[in-house]
Write an enzyme that holds these catalytic residues in place. Sequence first.
Site, PDB file in Angstrom:
ATOM      1  CB  ALA A 137      -0.859  -0.036   1.169  1.00  0.00           C
ATOM      2  CG  ASN A 183       5.564   8.368   3.760  1.00  0.00           C
ATOM      3  OD1 ASN A 183       4.666   8.681   3.891  1.00  0.00           O
ATOM      4  ND2 ASN A 183       5.962   7.050   3.955  1.00  0.00           N
ATOM      5  CG  PHE A 221      -3.773   7.986   5.787  1.00  0.00           C
ATOM      6  CD1 PHE A 221      -2.622   7.219   5.788  1.00  0.00           C
ATOM      7  CD2 PHE A 221      -4.623   7.729   6.988  1.00  0.00           C
ATOM      8  CE1 PHE A 221      -2.202   6.195   6.393  1.00  0.00           C
ATOM      9  CE2 PHE A 221      -4.297   6.514   7.913  1.00  0.00           C
ATOM     10  CZ  PHE A 221      -3.127   5.637   7.533  1.00  0.00           C
ATOM     11  CB  SER A 230       0.369   5.864   8.988  1.00  0.00           C
ATOM     12  OG  SER A 230       0.907   6.938   8.438  1.00  0.00           O
ATOM     13  CG  ASN A 233       3.781   9.903   8.008  1.00  0.00           C
ATOM     14  OD1 ASN A 233       4.664  10.402   8.529  1.00  0.00           O
ATOM     15  ND2 ASN A 233       3.810   9.133   6.965  1.00  0.00           N
ATOM     16  CB  THR A 234      -2.744  10.155  10.699  1.00  0.00           C
ATOM     17  OG1 THR A 234      -2.643   9.888   9.348  1.00  0.00           O
ATOM     18  CG2 THR A 234      -4.013  10.503  11.117  1.00  0.00           C
ATOM     19  CE  LYS A 288       2.175  -1.807   6.002  1.00  0.00           C
ATOM     20  NZ  LYS A 288       2.286  -1.251   4.575  1.00  0.00           N
ATOM     21  CG  ASN A 319       3.107   1.474   8.168  1.00  0.00           C
ATOM     22  OD1 ASN A 319       3.807   2.063   7.257  1.00  0.00           O
ATOM     23  ND2 ASN A 319       1.837   1.477   8.268  1.00  0.00           N
ATOM     24  CE1 TYR A 352       6.912   3.713  -1.352  1.00  0.00           C
ATOM     25  CE2 TYR A 352       4.626   2.937  -1.616  1.00  0.00           C
ATOM     26  CZ  TYR A 352       5.655   3.902  -1.675  1.00  0.00           C
ATOM     27  OH  TYR A 352       5.400   5.349  -1.797  1.00  0.00           O
TER      28      TYR A 352
END
Length: 352
Positions: free
Chosen positions: A80, A129, A133, A192, A194-195, A230, A259, A330
């Site tokens: 993803a 990164n 999202f 993640s 990043n949120t 995940k 992740n 990825y």
Amino acid sequence: MDNFTFVTHNTTNMYKLLIRPILFRFDPEKVHYLTFSIIKKIARVPGFSAFINALYEVNDKRLETEVFGLKFKNPIGLAAGFDKDAKLYKELSNFGFGFIEIGTLTPKPQEGNPKKRLFRLKEDSAIINRMGFNNGGVQQAVERLKNNKGVLIGGNIGKNKITPNENATSDYEFCFDVLYNYVDYFVVNVSSPNTPNLRALQDKEPLTQLLQALQNKNWLKPKPKPILLKIAPDLTDEQLLDIIAIVKETKIAGVIATNTTISREGLQSENKIETGGLSGKPLTKRSTEVIRFLSEKSNKAFPIIGVGGIHSADDAIEKLEAGASLIQLYTGFIYEGPALVKAINKKILERL
């Protein structure tokens, strides 16, 4: 060396010696979208998709793998984050992948974090990164998935940034309902970095409640779909033991490990100061450790999809030997090129 092997070998060299240096001269996020556009246009040229497929796909029944009730033509998937909005899943499948995971998708479209938010760490063969999202929303993705003909699809789901954690379950349930008829399995992304506060949902109580709520919906369906979790590579052994207990309690199908990481240990690149999730070679060892820990401590009670730092066929084999049933690429796909997929499949066949 036969002609086909010669062509494949030279395609690999062409990517790493010619194409990658050109792409890496430009902003990584802009290059990502430019590459998507180019692949989409070239794929419309008659015969080109068949040529790419013939170049990179390894067709061998021995590669077929059945995991959580699904049959994969080979065990190598695209993770993803690469095709968030299901815009290129068909074209990407021509590079030899056994499955494509789309997302992370959220109920409402969102821009993600402010740019610049994607950074190469060339000296470390890595990427940082902090995309956040960014996606067009789950309903837009479904419109594209309605055209799917035979690509095995995983649907990675998350919550919108503006949704507080106490209401997160409703976001995941919404995505589950909308995507249900168009994906083969689900992935719950609570890992993640990043949120804001998303990783707090990995704590035992909220995670159990979230997964149980999704399973309750799932079990009401005529044919329940596999749901996977995940997880982050930064979890402690105690937290990983909690994950094993949660999988057992909620009876979800399995785990994706792992992740991106927030660790910056051992990095050489100047971009190591950037915040966000780190992927690529620095993650190779830790993701394998997590896979092995989950596999051994659970006594192989559930399937694991291994992802993180796979840049060679040997990296992939290491993940499989540690206990992964499937693997995903990825960052390795970006650094090594599409020939990596074929190299891994060939290596698997050599070991049979």
